[in-house]
Design a protein around this motif. Structure first.
Motif, short mmCIF file in Angstrom:
data_model
loop_
_atom_site.label_atom_id
_atom_site.label_comp_id
_atom_site.label_asym_id
_atom_site.label_seq_id
_atom_site.Cartn_x
_atom_site.Cartn_y
_atom_site.Cartn_z
N LEU A 1 -7.82 -0.08 -2.62
CA LEU A 1 -6.84 -1.13 -2.69
C LEU A 1 -8.26 -1.92 -4.14
O LEU A 1 -7.67 -3.65 -3.87
N ASN B 1 -4.54 4.64 -0.50
CA ASN B 1 -5.53 3.55 -0.26
C ASN B 1 -6.35 2.64 -1.17
O ASN B 1 -7.51 2.36 -0.33
N VAL C 1 0.92 -1.11 -0.55
CA VAL C 1 0.07 -0.50 -0.23
C VAL C 1 0.95 0.87 -0.11
O VAL C 1 0.46 2.67 0.96
#
Length: 438
Positions: free
Chosen positions: A199, A197, A193
């Motif tokens: 994902l 942020n 990461v």
């Protein structure tokens, strides 16, 4: 090895069979790798403890990436640390065939769960290379991040994200562990990461793989008891987790008389027995339920419990039947709370995943490989769930089981013989070869 030149031949399956008749797994090297990987542990041998994003986990990941590189695979990682080792086929534009598993380990567990499917996959690629095989479809090994829910309470974290769970991608932004450490900070400390942020970059499209097949120890006693070498998984049971909390009045164990009690601990005990009752009433041996956590507060011998907490695991290959059991447990919790004069503070179904069926074409490939290698086999259901459950959402899926000692798993006594592992590697290698040529 002309048959394995990588170009179409008249009878590919016959040629594969002939070339694999004398194949051998380098068992000493494979056992050494299993033992070396087990040394990356936060608890002493023979136990293994390897928790997501800890120092030992990072070192173990580095070890796997090094082995992938030594096998000539191109290695990449995604934002949460799923690791991919790819062997390009001679038609690389086709969707690849994938295999793999996990290497994280719950506290004081063994060294074979998941690991056999990662190190075994690397060795399967080595087997194919040693016999001169050239894949048509690319072959890819995946090391999945955090199959175990140990640190953040989320099982199959990496494969859930790969399968496109937007709910999980959002939840991980605020998820913390028992020490209030955030998932994002932990991931960054391990080198993941890095940039943002979001994902959703982990998601893969349905059809990215033409097939996925996972090698795994059975985690049950059937294959060993029946003397069978290979288990061919036809379905993976659907898991669901429930959290329940009761609140009562508590009080002194001597001063409060029995007729005047509102005992949250007894409410929990009664519900635990109700779980067993409802599971047995389902009428199917495939329905199971486990009260794995039962805690009372304040937890003193001379204090009536004022609060209780249960965590319940229910599984079935039939989703509707499992959901009926869950509803029956809910109704019992309501009835028990009313009857004992306590409050049902929480009844929360944490996850309610659907079951997964193995793809017929993958099943047939594993069956054919077992027969050609003269290994006994059995069709069976996986009652434990694996990353394969979530890979089935984006790819045709199958699993190969091998025997393990007394069915032990998630404990230091977990054991699979190197001969059984080698059989699994051979079946995996031949299955991958077959699927890569389709």
């Amino acid at each position: 090895m002309e048959d394995f030149s990588g170009y179409p031949i008249h009878e590919p399956h016959s040629s594969i069979q002939n070339s694999f008749s004398s194949l051998s797994v380098e068992i000493e090297s494979l056992q050494k790798q299993i033992d070396e990987l087990a040394s990356f542990s936060d608890t002493p041998a023979p136990s293994v403890t390897r928790i997501l994003y800890t120092e030992k986990d990072v070192l173990a990941r580095r070890y796997i990436k090094n082995l992938m590189g030594l096998s000539g695979l191109s290695v990449r990682e995604d934002a949460v640390g799923n690791i991919f080792g790819r062997w390009d086929g001679y038609e690389p534009e086709l969707s690849a065939v994938a295999t793999g598993s996990h290497i994280d380990a719950i506290p004081y567990s063994g060294k074979y769960d998941g690991v056999v499917g990662v190190l075994g996959a690397i060795e399967a690629v080595n087997v194919l290379k040693r016999v001169g095989f050239k894949p048509r479809r690319s072959l890819e090994i995946i090391l999945f991040t955090s199959e175990e829910p140990t640190r953040f309470g989320i099982s199959c974290l990496g494969s859930r994200l790969l399968a496109g769970s937007e709910v999980l991608a959002k939840a991980l932004k605020t998820t913390v562990d028992a020490k209030n450490g955030s998932f994002l900070d932990a991931a960054r400390s391990a080198g993941y990461v890095k940039d943002h942020n979001d994902l959703s970059s982990v998601f893969i499209k349905k059809g990215s793989y033409s097939a996925f097949v996972e090698l795994h120890i059975e985690q049950g006693p059937i294959l060993e008891e029946e003397g069978i070498s290979i288990g061919i998984v036809t379905a993976i049971a659907a898991p669901a987790s429930i959290k329940v909390e009761f609140e009562g009045n508590g009080g002194h164990a001597g001063a409060v008389l029995m007729p005047n009690r509102n005992d949250a601990g007894l409410a929990a005990a009664e519900l635990a027995l109700a779980v067993e009752k409802h599971v047995l009433e389902s009428g199917s041996v495939d329905t199971v339920g486990t009260v794995g956590i039962l805690e009372v507060h304040p937890g003193a011998i001379n204090s009536i419990p004022s609060k209780s907490h249960l965590e319940i695991d229910t599984r079935d290959i039939d989703e509707d039947r499992r959901n009926t059991v869950i509803e029956n447990i809910r109704q019992s919790a309501i009835r028990i709370a009313k009857g004992r004069g306590v409050r049902l503070f929480e009844f929360n179904v944490i996850n309610q995943d659907p079951p997964a069926l193995a793809e017929k074409a993958v099943i047939k490939a594993v069956e054919a490989a077992s027969k050609e290698l003269n290994l006994t086999h059995k069709f069976m259901i996986s009652r434990a769930y694996h990353d394969s459950l979530f890979m089935a959402r984006v790819s045709p899926m199958g699993m190969i089981f091998i025997p393990c000692y007394k069915g032990y798993s998630h404990k230091p006594e977990e054991y699979a013989s190197i001969e059984d592992i080698a059989n699994g590697v051979k079946v995996l290698a031949l299955t991958l070869a077959k699927l890569s040529l389709t």
